[in-house]
Design a protein around this motif. Structure first.
Motif, PDB file in Angstrom:
ATOM      1  N   VAL A  89       0.847  -1.193   0.000  1.00 55.98           N
ATOM      2  CA  VAL A  89       0.000   0.000   0.000  1.00 55.98           C
ATOM      3  C   VAL A  89       0.887   1.249   0.000  1.00 55.98           C
ATOM      4  N   PRO A  90       0.645   2.193  -0.929  1.00 57.02           N
ATOM      5  CA  PRO A  90       1.467   3.414  -0.951  1.00 57.02           C
ATOM      6  C   PRO A  90       1.527   4.072   0.425  1.00 57.02           C
ATOM      7  N   ASN A  91       2.702   4.592   0.782  1.00 57.42           N
ATOM      8  CA  ASN A  91       2.880   5.243   2.081  1.00 57.42           C
ATOM      9  C   ASN A  91       1.841   6.336   2.291  1.00 57.42           C
ATOM     10  N   ASN A  92       1.395   6.447   3.513  1.00 64.51           N
ATOM     11  CA  ASN A  92       0.504   7.527   3.947  1.00 64.51           C
ATOM     12  C   ASN A  92      -0.918   7.475   3.398  1.00 64.51           C
ATOM     13  N   VAL A  93      -1.292   6.376   2.777  1.00 66.70           N
ATOM     14  CA  VAL A  93      -2.695   6.212   2.374  1.00 66.70           C
ATOM     15  C   VAL A  93      -3.515   5.928   3.631  1.00 66.70           C
ATOM     16  N   LEU A  94      -4.670   6.569   3.744  1.00 70.28           N
ATOM     17  CA  LEU A  94      -5.516   6.355   4.920  1.00 70.28           C
ATOM     18  C   LEU A  94      -6.127   4.965   4.900  1.00 70.28           C
ATOM     19  N   SER A  99      -7.492  -0.884   0.801  1.00 71.34           N
ATOM     20  CA  SER A  99      -7.834  -1.973  -0.124  1.00 71.34           C
ATOM     21  C   SER A  99      -7.995  -1.466  -1.549  1.00 71.34           C
ATOM     22  N   ILE A 100      -8.364  -0.196  -1.709  1.00 72.87           N
ATOM     23  CA  ILE A 100      -8.519   0.369  -3.062  1.00 72.87           C
ATOM     24  C   ILE A 100      -7.155   0.713  -3.655  1.00 72.87           C
ATOM     25  N   ASP A 101      -6.264   1.258  -2.816  1.00 70.69           N
ATOM     26  CA  ASP A 101      -4.989   1.756  -3.322  1.00 70.69           C
ATOM     27  C   ASP A 101      -3.883   0.702  -3.350  1.00 70.69           C
ATOM     28  N   ALA A 102      -4.077  -0.426  -2.717  1.00 67.32           N
ATOM     29  CA  ALA A 102      -3.055  -1.481  -2.738  1.00 67.32           C
ATOM     30  C   ALA A 102      -2.837  -1.913  -4.190  1.00 67.32           C
ATOM     31  N   PHE A 103      -1.567  -2.002  -4.606  1.00 70.40           N
ATOM     32  CA  PHE A 103      -1.298  -2.344  -6.008  1.00 70.40           C
ATOM     33  C   PHE A 103      -0.780  -3.767  -6.175  1.00 70.40           C
ATOM     34  N   LEU A 104      -0.409  -4.396  -5.065  1.00 71.26           N
ATOM     35  CA  LEU A 104      -0.018  -5.807  -5.128  1.00 71.26           C
ATOM     36  C   LEU A 104      -0.542  -6.501  -3.881  1.00 71.26           C
ATOM     37  N   CYS A 105      -1.418  -7.461  -4.074  1.00 71.20           N
ATOM     38  CA  CYS A 105      -1.988  -8.225  -2.955  1.00 71.20           C
ATOM     39  C   CYS A 105      -1.995  -9.696  -3.335  1.00 71.20           C
ATOM     40  N   TYR A 106      -1.583 -10.506  -2.393  1.00 68.66           N
ATOM     41  CA  TYR A 106      -1.606 -11.947  -2.655  1.00 68.66           C
ATOM     42  C   TYR A 106      -1.729 -12.676  -1.330  1.00 68.66           C
ATOM     43  N   HIS A 107      -2.090 -13.935  -1.393  1.00 70.68           N
ATOM     44  CA  HIS A 107      -2.140 -14.737  -0.172  1.00 70.68           C
ATOM     45  C   HIS A 107      -1.675 -16.157  -0.469  1.00 70.68           C
ATOM     46  N   VAL A 146       1.955 -18.318  -4.143  1.00 71.74           N
ATOM     47  CA  VAL A 146       0.889 -17.398  -3.742  1.00 71.74           C
ATOM     48  C   VAL A 146      -0.211 -17.335  -4.799  1.00 71.74           C
ATOM     49  N   VAL A 147      -1.382 -16.913  -4.329  1.00 68.14           N
ATOM     50  CA  VAL A 147      -2.528 -16.636  -5.192  1.00 68.14           C
ATOM     51  C   VAL A 147      -2.654 -15.115  -5.231  1.00 68.14           C
ATOM     52  N   TYR A 148      -2.674 -14.540  -6.411  1.00 66.88           N
ATOM     53  CA  TYR A 148      -2.767 -13.079  -6.513  1.00 66.88           C
ATOM     54  C   TYR A 148      -4.205 -12.599  -6.358  1.00 66.88           C
ATOM     55  N   ASP A 149      -4.377 -11.525  -5.572  1.00 64.77           N
ATOM     56  CA  ASP A 149      -5.681 -10.880  -5.430  1.00 64.77           C
ATOM     57  C   ASP A 149      -5.705  -9.541  -6.175  1.00 64.77           C
ATOM     58  N   THR A 150      -4.566  -8.858  -6.194  1.00 60.99           N
ATOM     59  CA  THR A 150      -4.394  -7.645  -7.010  1.00 60.99           C
ATOM     60  C   THR A 150      -3.009  -7.747  -7.616  1.00 60.99           C
ATOM     61  N   GLY A 151      -2.908  -7.550  -8.931  1.00 59.09           N
ATOM     62  CA  GLY A 151      -1.624  -7.729  -9.600  1.00 59.09           C
ATOM     63  C   GLY A 151      -1.445  -9.180 -10.008  1.00 59.09           C
ATOM     64  N   ASP A 152      -0.279  -9.470 -10.589  1.00 62.71           N
ATOM     65  CA  ASP A 152       0.006 -10.839 -11.027  1.00 62.71           C
ATOM     66  C   ASP A 152       1.520 -11.033 -11.073  1.00 62.71           C
ATOM     67  N   ALA A 243       6.064   2.252  -0.657  1.00 60.66           N
ATOM     68  CA  ALA A 243       4.850   1.587  -0.188  1.00 60.66           C
ATOM     69  C   ALA A 243       5.149   0.771   1.060  1.00 60.66           C
ATOM     70  N   ALA A 244       4.158   0.660   1.910  1.00 60.70           N
ATOM     71  CA  ALA A 244       4.274  -0.191   3.095  1.00 60.70           C
ATOM     72  C   ALA A 244       3.886  -1.613   2.721  1.00 60.70           C
ATOM     73  N   VAL A 245       4.491  -2.565   3.381  1.00 57.05           N
ATOM     74  CA  VAL A 245       4.155  -3.975   3.184  1.00 57.05           C
ATOM     75  C   VAL A 245       3.349  -4.411   4.410  1.00 57.05           C
ATOM     76  N   LEU A 246       2.096  -4.709   4.204  1.00 56.05           N
ATOM     77  CA  LEU A 246       1.222  -5.115   5.309  1.00 56.05           C
ATOM     78  C   LEU A 246       1.109  -6.628   5.327  1.00 56.05           C
ATOM     79  N   LEU A 247       1.275  -7.194   6.511  1.00 52.34           N
ATOM     80  CA  LEU A 247       1.240  -8.658   6.662  1.00 52.34           C
ATOM     81  C   LEU A 247       0.024  -9.079   7.477  1.00 52.34           C
ATOM     82  N   PHE A 248      -0.715 -10.001   6.932  1.00 53.75           N
ATOM     83  CA  PHE A 248      -1.913 -10.521   7.597  1.00 53.75           C
ATOM     84  C   PHE A 248      -1.757 -12.023   7.859  1.00 53.75           C
ATOM     85  N   TYR A 249      -2.451 -12.476   8.891  1.00 47.86           N
ATOM     86  CA  TYR A 249      -2.556 -13.925   9.173  1.00 47.86           C
ATOM     87  C   TYR A 249      -3.998 -14.390   8.997  1.00 47.86           C
ATOM     88  N   ARG A 250      -4.153 -15.630   8.638  1.00 47.97           N
ATOM     89  CA  ARG A 250      -5.460 -16.287   8.757  1.00 47.97           C
ATOM     90  C   ARG A 250      -5.219 -17.764   9.040  1.00 47.97           C
TER      91      ARG A 250
END
Ligand code: G3P
Ligand code: CA
Ligand code: CA
Length: 250
Positions: A89-94, A99-107, A146-152, A243-250
Motif C-alpha cells: 500500500v502506498p505510504n501515507n494512504v488512509l 484496499s482500493i490503493d493497494a497495487f499488489l496483494c496476494y495470499h 501465492v494466489v494473486y488478489d491484485t496484480g500478477d 509503499a508499506a508492506v502489510l502482513l496478515f494472518y489467517r
C-alpha cells in the motif's frame, strides 16, 4: 455478560458474524486487548493485520532509524495461523483506502504456517534473520506459492529492477533469504529468490550488510542501488519503494 473477545479476525467473522473490513479489538490468549485491521473480503475474509514494514529513509546512515515506524502487534506473536496475506500500500494512504490503493496483494493457501509453529514469530525462530545465518540459495527459508488478489506475476516482476529479475521467480513469498555476503533478509515479497543479490528484492534486513556498507542498511536494503526509484539496473521501482508492506494472518 459475555465478554466480546475474539482472538483473531477469522474468529470474529465465524463466531460473531462480522463481515465488514475495518478496525476491531482482539484479545490475546493472555488477555492483552489491542486494535487492528481485519480484511473480511479477500478470499472469504478473516485476515488479521499483524505487521507492517516500510522504508522511511532509504539513505539512512543510522540503521536504527530505519525501523522506527515499523509495526508488529500482539497478534503477530499470539495468533495461530495457517496462511499469510500481503498488501503493498502506498505510504501515507488512509486506512479506509488501503484496499482500493493497494497495487499488489496476494495470499498463500497451502497452510504452510502449520509446519512452522503456526505464525511468523515461530517461523523466524527456525530461520533467524541475522548476519551469517547461511549461504545464498542453499540456506533460504521456505518459498511458498501465492494466489494473486491484485496484480500478477508479471506486474510483480516489474516492480523490481531489470537486473534483479534474472535471479528470482515471481509467484511466491520467501522467508529468510541469504545473500552473497551472508546477510539475511526477512521476506522476498512476491518472489522466490534464485540468486545471491537478494538485497535488491527482499526486505527486512537483519544485521550487518558488508557490500558497500552502509549503503544496504535499512528495511528495503538495496532497493536504491542504481538510484532511488529508478527501476533500472538493480533498483526497484519508486512504486514499491514508497509503499508499506502489510502482513496478515489467517
Ligand atoms: O548487488 C549487486 C552487486 O553485487 C553488483 O552490482 O554494482 O557491481 O553492478 P554492481
Ligand atoms: Ca522502516
Ligand atoms: Ca550484491
Amino acid at each position: 455478560m459475555e465478554y466480546y473477545s475474539p482472538r483473531n479476525c477469522k474468529e470474529l467473522m465465524d463466531k460473531y458474524k462480522t463481515n465488514e473490513d475495518g478496525l476491531y479489538h482482539l484479545t490475546t490468549e493472555r488477555g492483552v486487548v489491542y486494535q487492528t485491521y481485519c480484511d473480511m473480503t479477500t478470499d472469504g475474509g478473516g485476515w488479521t493485520l499483524v505487521a507492517s514494514v516500510h522504508e522511511n529513509n532509504i539513505d539512512v546512515w543510522d540503521c536504527e532509524a530505519a525501523t522506527s515506524d515499523d509495526y508488529k502487534n500482539p497478534g503477530y506473536y499470539d495468533i495461530t495461523a495457517e496462511d499469510v496475506s500481503v498488501w503493498h500500500v502506498p505510504n501515507n494512504v488512509l486506512l479506509q483506502n488501503w484496499s482500493i490503493d493497494a497495487f499488489l496483494c496476494y495470499h498463500t493457501d497451502n497452510h504452510f504456517l502449520t509446519n512452522h509453529g503456526g505464525n511468523l514469530f515461530y517461523l523466524f525462530k527456525k530461520f533467524p534473520v541475522r548476519s551469517r545465518a547461511g549461504t545464498c540459495r542453499i540456506n533460504n527459508g521456505p518459498s511458498i506459492p501465492v494466489v494473486y488478489d491484485t496484480g500478477d506475476a508479471a506486474s510483480t516482476r516489474n516492480l523490481y529492477g531489470p537486473s534483479a529479475r534474472g535471479e528470482f521467480e515471481a509467484g511466491f513469498i520467501t522467508f529468510r533469504a541469504c545473500n552473497q555476503e551472508m546477510a539475511a533478509m526477512a521476506i522476498c515479497s512476491g518472489v522466490k529468490a534464485t540468486g545471491c543479490n537478494t538485497e535488491h528484492y527482499c526486505i527486512g534486513g537483519g544485521g550487518f550488510f558488508p557490500e558497500g556498507a552502509p549503503r544496504q542498511c535499512g528495511d528495503f536494503t538495496a532497493f536504491d542501488w542504481d538510484g532511488y526509484g529508478t527501476n533500472t539496473g538493480w533498483s526497484a521501482s519508486r512504486k514499491i519503494t514508497e509503499a508499506a508492506v502489510l502482513l496478515f494472518y489467517r
